[in-house]
Every structure is written in C-alpha cells, then in structure tokens.
Design a protein around this motif. Structure first.
Motif, PDB file in Angstrom:
ATOM      1  N   PRO A   1      -2.954   3.168  -9.259  1.00  0.00           N
ATOM      2  CA  PRO A   1      -3.544   3.808  -8.335  1.00  0.00           C
ATOM      3  C   PRO A   1      -5.143   3.095  -8.186  1.00  0.00           C
ATOM      4  O   PRO A   1      -5.489   2.454  -9.177  1.00  0.00           O
TER       5      PRO A   1
ATOM      6  N   ARG B   1       1.660   9.500  -3.281  1.00  0.00           N
ATOM      7  CA  ARG B   1       0.738   9.631  -4.177  1.00  0.00           C
ATOM      8  C   ARG B   1       1.401   8.714  -5.489  1.00  0.00           C
ATOM      9  O   ARG B   1       0.383   8.341  -6.181  1.00  0.00           O
TER      10      ARG B   1
ATOM     11  N   THR C   1       1.733   4.956   0.561  1.00  0.00           N
ATOM     12  CA  THR C   1       1.381   5.930   1.724  1.00  0.00           C
ATOM     13  C   THR C   1       1.884   7.534   1.057  1.00  0.00           C
ATOM     14  O   THR C   1       1.464   8.428   1.804  1.00  0.00           O
TER      15      THR C   1
ATOM     16  N   GLY D   1      -8.351   4.993  -3.009  1.00  0.00           N
ATOM     17  CA  GLY D   1      -7.649   6.459  -3.015  1.00  0.00           C
ATOM     18  C   GLY D   1      -6.322   6.524  -2.851  1.00  0.00           C
ATOM     19  O   GLY D   1      -5.712   7.669  -2.550  1.00  0.00           O
ATOM     20  N   HIS D   2      -5.597   5.106  -2.861  1.00  0.00           N
ATOM     21  CA  HIS D   2      -4.031   5.261  -2.797  1.00  0.00           C
ATOM     22  C   HIS D   2      -3.530   4.428  -3.504  1.00  0.00           C
ATOM     23  O   HIS D   2      -4.008   3.583  -4.120  1.00  0.00           O
TER      24      HIS D   2
ATOM     25  N   ARG E   1       0.994  -1.118  -0.060  1.00  0.00           N
ATOM     26  CA  ARG E   1      -0.049  -0.158  -0.010  1.00  0.00           C
ATOM     27  C   ARG E   1       0.799   1.119   0.018  1.00  0.00           C
ATOM     28  O   ARG E   1       1.825   1.456   0.745  1.00  0.00           O
TER      29      ARG E   1
ATOM     30  N   GLU F   1       9.697   5.752  -3.363  1.00  0.00           N
ATOM     31  CA  GLU F   1       8.249   6.244  -2.701  1.00  0.00           C
ATOM     32  C   GLU F   1       8.017   5.030  -1.757  1.00  0.00           C
ATOM     33  O   GLU F   1       8.054   3.996  -2.043  1.00  0.00           O
TER      34      GLU F   1
END
Length: 386
Positions: free
Chosen positions: A338, A308, A306, A343-344, A304, A371
């Motif tokens: 995405p 963008r 954290t 939403g992540h 996941r 990232e």
C-alpha cells in the motif's frame, strides 16, 4: 550465520527498535510505526542507519580506467566530487549489484555496494583490477553511513555540520547539487557528505569514522527533533523507495536480469572510449550490446491498484477475468505494498511486452482473487521541487 551489527546498534536498541536480519546484518525494521516513519520522511525528515552498506576504496593512477573496465558506466568522464549510479555486471550481462560511485579525487573513488552483495562486488573488483595500476580496498569496517532524508534535511544537516573550504572541493553546502558530494566537519572530524538517497526526497548521506558514528547520530537526532525528524527503519525505507520507483536488488535486479530488462539501459555506456578513442571493452559489453538490439522478453512496469488489497513480491500478474478469477499469467510482481502517500496499492512487476503499455488493465492474483491494477509510468511519486 552470525548477524553483524553496525556501530549504532546500541542506539537502535535504546530507541526501542524492532530488529531484523538484512543482508547478514541486524538492522532496525521500525522504531514506532511504519506509517509514522514513512510520513515523517515525506513531510519533515527521517534519520537512517545505512552502515551495513559496503564501502570500497579504489585509488591509483589508473583508477578511472579500471572502473571503466569493471563497471557498465563511464568514470574517466566523472568530475571530481560528483557521483554516478551504475551497475556491475557478469560477462553474460546479468546484474551482480547496483552501485553508487563517488569521485573524491583525481585518482580516488569510493564505491558503495548493497550489504548483501558487498563481498561479491569486492571479489569481482579484486579479480578485475589485474593489469591496472589501481588498488581496491574494503573500508566498510572503518566507516559508518548515516542518512538524513526529507524536506527539512538541509536545515538539520546545516545545524550539525560545518563547512570547511580546505576540504569542500570548492563547493559551498548550499550549492551542493544532486549526485554531488563535498567534505565537511563534524567537530574536528572530517566527513563526506553526498546529496543522494533512496527515498524520492531531498536528503544527504554522511560518511563518518565508525568511532564517531554514535556522536553524529545523537547530534542529528537532537538537531532534527524540532523539525519533526524521527529515526526510520528498513520498512519505511522500502515503502519510500517503492513509491519513488527505485529498484531493489533481489527484487527488480538480480543475476538473471540485465540493466535493459529493468528499464535502466541508460546506465550502460557502450560508447565509452579511452583517451586515444579506442572503445573500452568492459565486462559484459558484448552481451549487453546484443541485449540492447534484441526484442525484450519482459518489461518492468509500474502498477496502480484500483481496489484495496495490495500486491506483494512473487504474486502473479494476470489478465483480468470477468468473473473475478485470475486469468492467464503475464508477469510477476517484484515489489508491492500500500502507498501511504498516494492512498492506494502500488507495485512494480515484470510483464510480457504486449501488456506493458500505459493504461493497460491487468490484475494480480492475491490469494486466488484477481485484484484490479492498471499499468502506470514510474515513479509513482515525485517530490515537489518548488
């Protein structure tokens, strides 16, 4: 290579779809926008053309015994009008393809293969059937496959298809369980309806004679429009299956990967036996048994994001560096994007075992910048079953 076209190709063009090559087929990538089609499936329904998938009929007195030998699952124990997710492996345990097998009769099975691997699967089955009283036949050209996926799917299918006690296998439509199938009617045409799918939502896949595919597609579009159904392309299908943590051949699965590497060891039935109790020596059994007992070299995990920026297939998974630069590589992303629903960014990746625990903080090298990502359980998304 000339791209093949499904029986619905003209329908896609009339709807303004952007087309792309997929497994040697010219398929709709999107009709309007990836986001709109993704959200429609999560909130209402999407209509998919899956006619590029390979369809293989296996029949005969020893059809079940043959499939027990050819595939990693157990099919002698599969009940009539039920389905099973399985894999076909090489002798070294590498995955040739992941499949769904439907038992449509006591001596009748229907095997669905991925489009790019359909010829490989057919060839392997034809080779492995030697010595069995069973027949393997490619029926891909005879059938079209249309899927309705989403929370409104049942209402839409009910408006278009009719129940028929003579062909339903003894199951009413409203009693149809997940990974089960039944015969229904589209006008005077018999169709096979299965409650399966690849989106993480409830839904149905419908096999229809190729000559009736356009009529069924149009009927489903018309019935579904008041419910919010839209046609959906490969792009939405990919983001939906990623959120649902479902593997894609060529990404999470390939010939260098065993089912155990992919966290799918549950589909391998090492203990399957014949009627007299004799163990079934299926293709790949020895290699898979050895792999089950050995320590993994890599583990498939969910990641996941954290921040963008999304990870993409092929990007390096690295240890997080304090200065924002990528650290030592510990894995590789197999799928990433995405998540429209969450939403992540989300991704699946193979990583070394020591960094595979839930909550482990890692990073993905996105064009030279580390990232941040964290290891999370799969799937990323589960629908509310109410």
């Amino acid at each position: 290579m000339t791209e093949k076209k499904t029986p619905l190709h003209a329908e896609h063009e009339a709807l303004g779809a952007s087309m792309t090559d997929f497994g040697g087929w010219l398929m709709p990538l999107r009709y309007t926008s990836d986001l709109a089609e993704h959200r429609a499936v999560r909130e209402a329904a999407g209509l998919f053309d899956l006619s590029h998938m390979g369809g293989i009929s296996v029949t005969g007195l020893e059809a079940a015994r043959f499939l027990d030998h050819a595939l990693v699952g157990s099919f002698s124990a599969l009940r009539r009008m039920r389905a099973r997710y399985t894999m076909i492996c090489a002798a070294d345990g590498g995955v040739l393809d992941d499949l769904i097998v439907y038992r449509t009769g006591d001596e009748e099975f229907f095997v669905v293969a991925n489009a790019a691997n359909a010829a490989t699967v057919l060839g392997a089955l034809l080779e492995r059937v030697a010595g069995f009283d069973a027949r393997v036949r490619d029926v891909s050209a005879d059938e079209a496959l249309i899927a309705v996926q989403g929370p409104r799917a049942e209402e839409i299918v009910r408006e278009v298809l009719a129940e028929d006690a003579e062909i339903s296998g003894g199951t009413a439509f409203d009693e149809l369980r997940y990974y089960a199938c039944l015969g229904m009617r589209f006008g005077d045409e018999r169709v096979l309806v299965a409650r399966t799918g690849y989106t993480g939502e409830d839904g149905f896949e419908i096999w229809v004679d190729a000559a009736r595919a356009v009529s069924l597609w149009r009927a489903l579009l018309a019935a579904g429009e008041p419910h919010g159904l839209v046609p959906a392309g490969l792009s939405a299908r990919d983001s939906l299956r990623l959120e649902a943590g479902m593997p894609l051949y060529g990404h999470e699965l390939d010939t260098t990967t065993t089912p155990y590497d992919a966290g799918m060891g549950r589909v391998v039935k090492l203990d399957k036996a014949s009627d007299d109790g004799t163990p079934v020596e299926f293709v790949g059994r020895a290699a898979l048994e050895a792999r089950r007992e050995s320590a993994p070299a890599r583990v498939l995990v969910g990641l996941r994001g954290t921040a963008r920026r999304p990870a993409r297939a092929g990007y390096a998974v690295v240890r997080a560096g304090a200065d924002g630069a990528p650290g030592a590589q510990v894995g590789t992303v197999t799928s990433g994007a995405p998540s429209p629903t969450l939403g992540h960014p989300v991704a699946m990746a193979y990583v070394t075992p020591e960094v595979s625990a839930e909550g482990t903080e890692l990073a993905v090298d996105v064009r030279g910048r580390a990232e941040p990502f964290v290891v999370v359980p799969l799937p990323f998304y589960r629908r509310d079953r109410g």
